[in-house]
Structure formats: C-alpha cells, structure tokens
Design an enzyme around this catalytic site. Structure first.
Site, PDB file in Angstrom:
ATOM      1  N   HIS A 262       0.854  -1.193   0.000  1.00 62.49           N
ATOM      2  CA  HIS A 262       0.000   0.000   0.000  1.00 62.49           C
ATOM      3  C   HIS A 262       0.882   1.231   0.000  1.00 62.49           C
ATOM      4  O   HIS A 262       1.938   1.234   0.633  1.00 62.49           O
ATOM      5  CB  HIS A 262      -0.911   0.011   1.240  1.00 62.49           C
ATOM      6  CG  HIS A 262      -2.083   0.911   1.091  1.00 62.49           C
ATOM      7  ND1 HIS A 262      -2.013   2.258   1.358  1.00 62.49           N
ATOM      8  CD2 HIS A 262      -3.351   0.670   0.675  1.00 62.49           C
ATOM      9  CE1 HIS A 262      -3.197   2.802   1.117  1.00 62.49           C
ATOM     10  NE2 HIS A 262      -4.025   1.858   0.694  1.00 62.49           N
ATOM     11  N   ASP A 313      -7.974  -5.455  -0.684  1.00 67.78           N
ATOM     12  CA  ASP A 313      -8.355  -6.289  -1.825  1.00 67.78           C
ATOM     13  C   ASP A 313      -8.046  -7.768  -1.587  1.00 67.78           C
ATOM     14  O   ASP A 313      -8.637  -8.632  -2.255  1.00 67.78           O
ATOM     15  CB  ASP A 313      -7.642  -5.811  -3.094  1.00 67.78           C
ATOM     16  CG  ASP A 313      -8.186  -4.473  -3.566  1.00 67.78           C
ATOM     17  OD1 ASP A 313      -9.394  -4.247  -3.399  1.00 67.78           O
ATOM     18  OD2 ASP A 313      -7.404  -3.667  -4.099  1.00 67.78           O
TER      19      ASP A 313
HETATM   20  C1  LIG Z   1      -7.705  -0.736  -2.369  1.00 63.25           C
HETATM   21  C2  LIG Z   1      -6.413  -0.458  -3.011  1.00 63.25           C
HETATM   22  O1  LIG Z   1      -6.335   0.170  -4.043  1.00 63.25           O
HETATM   23  S1  LIG Z   1      -5.053  -1.008  -2.202  1.00 63.25           S
HETATM   24  C3  LIG Z   1      -3.797  -1.253  -3.449  1.00 63.25           C
HETATM   25  C4  LIG Z   1      -4.146  -2.421  -4.331  1.00 63.25           C
HETATM   26  N1  LIG Z   1      -3.038  -2.733  -5.234  1.00 63.25           N
HETATM   27  C5  LIG Z   1      -2.371  -3.898  -5.187  1.00 63.25           C
HETATM   28  O2  LIG Z   1      -2.639  -4.768  -4.368  1.00 63.25           O
HETATM   29  C6  LIG Z   1      -1.280  -4.070  -6.213  1.00 63.25           C
HETATM   30  C7  LIG Z   1      -0.014  -4.652  -5.631  1.00 63.25           C
HETATM   31  N2  LIG Z   1       0.680  -3.663  -4.840  1.00 63.25           N
HETATM   32  C8  LIG Z   1       1.511  -2.727  -5.400  1.00 63.25           C
HETATM   33  O3  LIG Z   1       1.771  -2.724  -6.611  1.00 63.25           O
HETATM   34  C9  LIG Z   1       2.103  -1.676  -4.509  1.00 63.25           C
HETATM   35  O4  LIG Z   1       2.236  -2.160  -3.196  1.00 63.25           O
HETATM   36  C10 LIG Z   1       1.290  -0.373  -4.514  1.00 63.25           C
HETATM   37  C11 LIG Z   1       1.163   0.160  -5.927  1.00 63.25           C
HETATM   38  C12 LIG Z   1      -0.113  -0.610  -3.930  1.00 63.25           C
HETATM   39  C13 LIG Z   1       1.966   0.651  -3.614  1.00 63.25           C
HETATM   40  O5  LIG Z   1       3.132   0.937  -4.244  1.00 63.25           O
HETATM   41  P1  LIG Z   1       4.200   2.010  -3.739  1.00 63.25           P
HETATM   42  O6  LIG Z   1       3.779   2.767  -2.571  1.00 63.25           O
HETATM   43  O7  LIG Z   1       4.546   2.805  -4.937  1.00 63.25           O
HETATM   44  O8  LIG Z   1       5.329   1.096  -3.243  1.00 63.25           O
HETATM   45  P2  LIG Z   1       6.536   0.631  -4.087  1.00 63.25           P
HETATM   46  O9  LIG Z   1       6.066   0.145  -5.417  1.00 63.25           O
HETATM   47  O10 LIG Z   1       7.529   1.771  -4.072  1.00 63.25           O
HETATM   48  O11 LIG Z   1       7.060  -0.561  -3.257  1.00 63.25           O
HETATM   49  C14 LIG Z   1       8.174  -0.546  -2.405  1.00 63.25           C
HETATM   50  C15 LIG Z   1       8.913  -1.850  -2.575  1.00 63.25           C
HETATM   51  O12 LIG Z   1       8.049  -2.930  -2.226  1.00 63.25           O
HETATM   52  C16 LIG Z   1       7.835  -3.781  -3.347  1.00 63.25           C
HETATM   53  N3  LIG Z   1       6.417  -4.139  -3.404  1.00 63.25           N
HETATM   54  C17 LIG Z   1       5.384  -3.367  -3.015  1.00 63.25           C
HETATM   55  N4  LIG Z   1       4.247  -4.025  -3.201  1.00 63.25           N
HETATM   56  C18 LIG Z   1       4.572  -5.227  -3.710  1.00 63.25           C
HETATM   57  C19 LIG Z   1       3.817  -6.329  -4.112  1.00 63.25           C
HETATM   58  N5  LIG Z   1       2.491  -6.326  -4.031  1.00 63.25           N
HETATM   59  N6  LIG Z   1       4.461  -7.404  -4.589  1.00 63.25           N
HETATM   60  C20 LIG Z   1       5.809  -7.417  -4.682  1.00 63.25           C
HETATM   61  N7  LIG Z   1       6.594  -6.378  -4.303  1.00 63.25           N
HETATM   62  C21 LIG Z   1       5.969  -5.306  -3.829  1.00 63.25           C
HETATM   63  C22 LIG Z   1       8.221  -2.949  -4.563  1.00 63.25           C
HETATM   64  O13 LIG Z   1       8.628  -3.760  -5.626  1.00 63.25           O
HETATM   65  C23 LIG Z   1       9.336  -2.115  -4.002  1.00 63.25           C
HETATM   66  O14 LIG Z   1      10.509  -2.898  -3.971  1.00 63.25           O
HETATM   67  P3  LIG Z   1      11.936  -2.269  -4.325  1.00 63.25           P
HETATM   68  O15 LIG Z   1      12.138  -1.200  -3.309  1.00 63.25           O
HETATM   69  O16 LIG Z   1      12.833  -3.427  -4.238  1.00 63.25           O
HETATM   70  O17 LIG Z   1      11.774  -1.709  -5.717  1.00 63.25           O
HETATM   71  O1  LIG Z   2      -5.551   4.641  -0.519  1.00 62.62           O
HETATM   72  C1  LIG Z   2      -5.104   4.086  -1.540  1.00 62.62           C
HETATM   73  O2  LIG Z   2      -4.069   4.486  -2.147  1.00 62.62           O
HETATM   74  C2  LIG Z   2      -5.761   2.901  -2.104  1.00 62.62           C
HETATM   75  C3  LIG Z   2      -6.794   2.344  -1.212  1.00 62.62           C
HETATM   76  O3  LIG Z   2      -6.520   1.630  -0.286  1.00 62.62           O
HETATM   77  C4  LIG Z   2      -8.184   2.732  -1.448  1.00 62.62           C
HETATM   78  O4  LIG Z   2      -8.450   3.552  -2.331  1.00 62.62           O
HETATM   79  O5  LIG Z   2      -9.057   2.214  -0.738  1.00 62.62           O
END
Ligand SMILES: CC(=O)SCCNC(=O)CCNC(=O)[C@H](O)C(C)(C)COP(=O)(O)OP(=O)(O)OC[C@H]1O[C@@H](n2cnc3c(N)ncnc32)[C@H](O)[C@@H]1OP(=O)(O)O
Ligand SMILES: O=C([O-])CC(=O)C(=O)O
Length: 372
Positions: A262, A313
């Site tokens: 997140h 999710d």
């Molecule tokens: C209700 C919602 O919308 S909640 C979000 C739903 N989205 C998901 O579940 C998609 C999977 N998750 C992700 O892609 C990410 O965690 C995000 C986009 C939600 C948040 O991303 P950011 O805050 O930009 O974190 P970021 O991508 O910088 O991650 C930091 C590190 O953790 C890793 N990481 C974060 N989430 C994941 C993941 N789900 N799987 C694998 N690695 C991950 C990244 O690769 C990164 O590693 P690095 O530093 O070696 O490059």
């Molecule tokens: O806050 C966020 O970036 C994503 C999330 O968890 C939501 O929209 O519920």
C-alpha cells in the site's frame, strides 16, 4: 533546474490539500470516516448510514435515514436507455468498461447535469448510489444468459443488490459480509481514483465526468483492479501446498503480488482485520477451508519473503468469489461503494476549489528548429 530530490514521482508523500472526509493514519493503523473509526461503523451501521455520514458529515437521525432510504430505494430501477446501451456491448467487454459507459449514459440523460450546487450534486450522488447496483447486477446476469431482476424497495441496499444479482436474497451472513465490504470500500482519502475525481472537478467539469474518470482510474490493477487480480492469482496457484513455490517463482520474475502492499500503510491496512473476519464467516458458511488455507499460505509466504502486508483487496477478492460474483465483477463492486467517497470529495473540492495543475521538469531535447 529543479533538484531531482524535489521531484516526487507519484506524488509520494506530498500533501496537496485538506479533507474533512476521512483520515488515514499509518502510524496508528487507523481509518476514520468523519471522525468515526471504520471498524465501529462496520460493526454498528448500515452502508446507507455510512453513505449519509460521508456526504453530510454526521450520522442520520431516524427521520433523516428514513427519508434518505426512501430516496435511494425509489431510484434503483435500471433506466431503459441505459439497459439498451448495456445490451449493445459485447459480453466479452470488461464489466468496468460497461459500468463506465453506463454511468456516462446516466450523465448524458440528466437534464440537470450542470447543476453543481451542493443540493444538485448531492441529488446526483444519491441517484448514482441507487443506480450502480442495477448496472452491475444486470451486467453479471446478462453474461450468464439471465434476465434482469427488478429492484425490491422493501430491502436495504446490500440485500437488494444481492437479490438483483442472484435472483434471491442470500443468508444474513452473506448480506452482512457484503454490507461490511461496502462500508470498508466506501472512502480512503486521496487515493488515485478519488484524486482523479478531484482533478476533473477542479476544472469545473460536472460530477458525472469526474465519476467516469474515477472509474477509469480504479480499474487499474495497482488500485481497485487488484481485488479481481487476487482471485486470478488464487486460480493460478490452485491449492495451499503450491503457494510458496508459486510465490518464489513470481518474485523471481519481478511480479507484483496483487492484494499486497500500500502507498500509505506500510504496517498493514486498517481495514483488513474487519474484512478478514467477514471472510471467515463466509468460509464457514460455504465450508471452504481449502480457500482459507490458500489465503493463509500465500500471506504467510509473502510475510516470510517480503514482509509486505495484505491490503483490503486481499480478503475482499475471495469474499466476493464465495458470494458467487464472477471475478471480473469485483472491481465494479468497489465502484458501488466508492461512489460515496468520490462524490463526497467532488463536493468538498467544489466548496473550496483551486485548479489542480502541478509543474513538470522538462527533460526532452534542447530547443531546435525546423530547417527550411
Ligand atoms: C484498495 C487499493 O487500491 S489497495 C492497493 C491495491 N493494489 C495492489 O494490491 C497491487 C499490488 N501492490 C503494489 O503494486 C504496490 O504495493 C502499490 C502500488 C499498492 C503501492 O506501491 P508504492 O507505494 O509505490 O510502493 P513501491 O512500489 O515503491 O514498493 C516498495 C517496494 O516494495 C515492493 N512491493 C510493493 N508491493 C509489492 C507487491 N504487491 N508485490 C511485490 N513487491 C511489492 C516494490 O517492488 C518495491 O521494492 P523495491 O524497493 O525493491 O523496488
Ligand atoms: O488509498 C489508496 O491508495 C488505495 C486504497 O486503499 C483505497 O483507495 O481504498
């Protein structure tokens, strides 16, 4: 020349405005809607009460709730023009594309589309809250070759939504779990889709345009699309005993594991324990220990390998699966809930508007000229 360290890709960590609608606090792992902890709301309120709270700032009195419910229940039918447009779309279209189109049609048919007064926008918000379930339910049914189910004004939001989708009201366990999911998905400060809605609103475009844009932003798998992606992952893994090996291969291939991580919470999503408890009731209801074992095995493996916690999710994907929704319908369910938060933010943005227009640092070719 901007110092590269001043450029905040993805606006990470940047505070861009005030909001009085919700507070996401990663330090205390808490989420407040208008001051109330979301867990308390989920345990004590209906989704309709929470929608009213998000829009009006206070929970409704009995009279206010009755009037609000009456308004919502009276607008639930699928407009024939919207139905015709949905029927024109192939069943291979993604349900988020169908929903985005259907909401756009509602906007195009509304003669008051440009009434952006607080009362006008609140009325449109209630209309969309009432009408989105009919669109989602009908879209799932037509994909299964089933007829439209008319709304039932004797039922609350969630029971009616489930009846319009499945033809009958399921057990209280299912209705309650669905209602809890709606409350948890309703609002989450300046997430990507809500920010999108605020950007569009900041140009003084109408509420429908902002909502359609927000639906587009929510579709992506890094945001709302993750709930369906979780179920695709579960299908790919198959069973708990394969989770570790699957995860090692996925991480080696640099895959993002959907349903984990997140932008704001780094020590766990405040909503997960409540949604996991709702999922547990469904596991028992449908006798699906195998699904819980897979859920736990992937989570355990992810904690051991990456220590990245699940987000909302992760439990909601399998919960919607157990309820009987097709996987592609999961993100439209998120829309049905988040319409409340989006529209609350649209109204808040308008009440204190500033055009949202950040700057960029140019890194293309130096100035050059066409040669004659
Ligand atoms: C209700 C919602 O919308 S909640 C979000 C739903 N989205 C998901 O579940 C998609 C999977 N998750 C992700 O892609 C990410 O965690 C995000 C986009 C939600 C948040 O991303 P950011 O805050 O930009 O974190 P970021 O991508 O910088 O991650 C930091 C590190 O953790 C890793 N990481 C974060 N989430 C994941 C993941 N789900 N799987 C694998 N690695 C991950 C990244 O690769 C990164 O590693 P690095 O530093 O070696 O490059
Ligand atoms: O806050 C966020 O970036 C994503 C999330 O968890 C939501 O929209 O519920």
């Amino acid at each position: 020349m901007t110092d590269p360290s001043d450029i905040r890709k993805g606006l990470a960590g940047v505070v861009v405005d005030y909001t009085a609608i919700s507070k996401v606090n990663p330090e205390t792992n808490s989420l407040l809607y208008r001051g109330y902890p979301v867990q308390e709301l989920a345990a004590n309120c209906t989704f309709e009460q929470v929608a009213y709270l998000l829009w009006n700032g206070e929970l409704p009195s009995d009279e206010e709730l009755a009037a609000f419910e009456q308004s919502e229940r009276s607008q639930r039918a699928l407009d024939p023009a919207v139905k015709r447009v949905i029927d024109e779309l192939p069943v291979t279209a993604h349900p988020m594309d169908v929903l985005r189109t259907a909401v756009s049609v509602v906007g195009a048919l509304d003669p008051s589309w440009d009434d952006a007064s607080p009362a006008g926008n609140l009325a449109k918000s209630v209309t969309l809250l009432a009408k989105i379930p009919a669109m989602v339910a009908y879209d799932q049914r037509r994909r299964r070759g089933q007829e439209l189910v008319e709304p039932d004004a004797s039922l609350g939001f969630s029971a009616n939504f489930l009846k319009m989708t499945f033809g009958s009201v399921p057990s209280d366990v299912v209705v309650d779990a669905f209602d809890v999911s709606m409350i948890l998905y309703a609002e989450h400060s300046f997430n990507a889709s809500t920010f999108t809605a605020r950007v569009v609103t900041s140009t003084l475009a109408d509420l429908y345009s902002a909502v359609v844009a927000a639906i587009g932003a929510l579709k992506g798998p890094l945001h709302g699309g993750a709930n369906e992606a979780v179920m695709h992952i579960f299908d790919e893994i198959g069973s708990a005993d394969r989770a570790e090996a699957w995860l090692d291969e996925a991480l080696a291939g640099k895959r993002k594991i959907m349903g984990f991580g997140h932008r704001v919470y780094k020590n766990g999503d405040s909503r997960v324990p409540t949604m996991k408890a709702a999922l547990d009731t469904l596991i028992e209801e449908y006798d699906r220990q195998d699904l819980l074992d897979l859920y736990t095995a992937l989570d355990d493996a992810m904690q051991a390998r990456k220590n990245i916690k699940p987000n909302l999710d992760y439990p909601s994907g399998p919960a919607y699966h157990l309820m009987g929704f097709d996987t592609e319908m999961f993100t439209p369910l998120f829309v049905a809930a988040r319409i409340t938060g989006w529209t609350a933010h649209i109204m808040e943005q308008l009440a204190s508007n500033a055009l949202i227009r950040p700057l960029s640092e140019y890194n293309g070719p130096d100035e050059r000229h066409l040669t004659a």
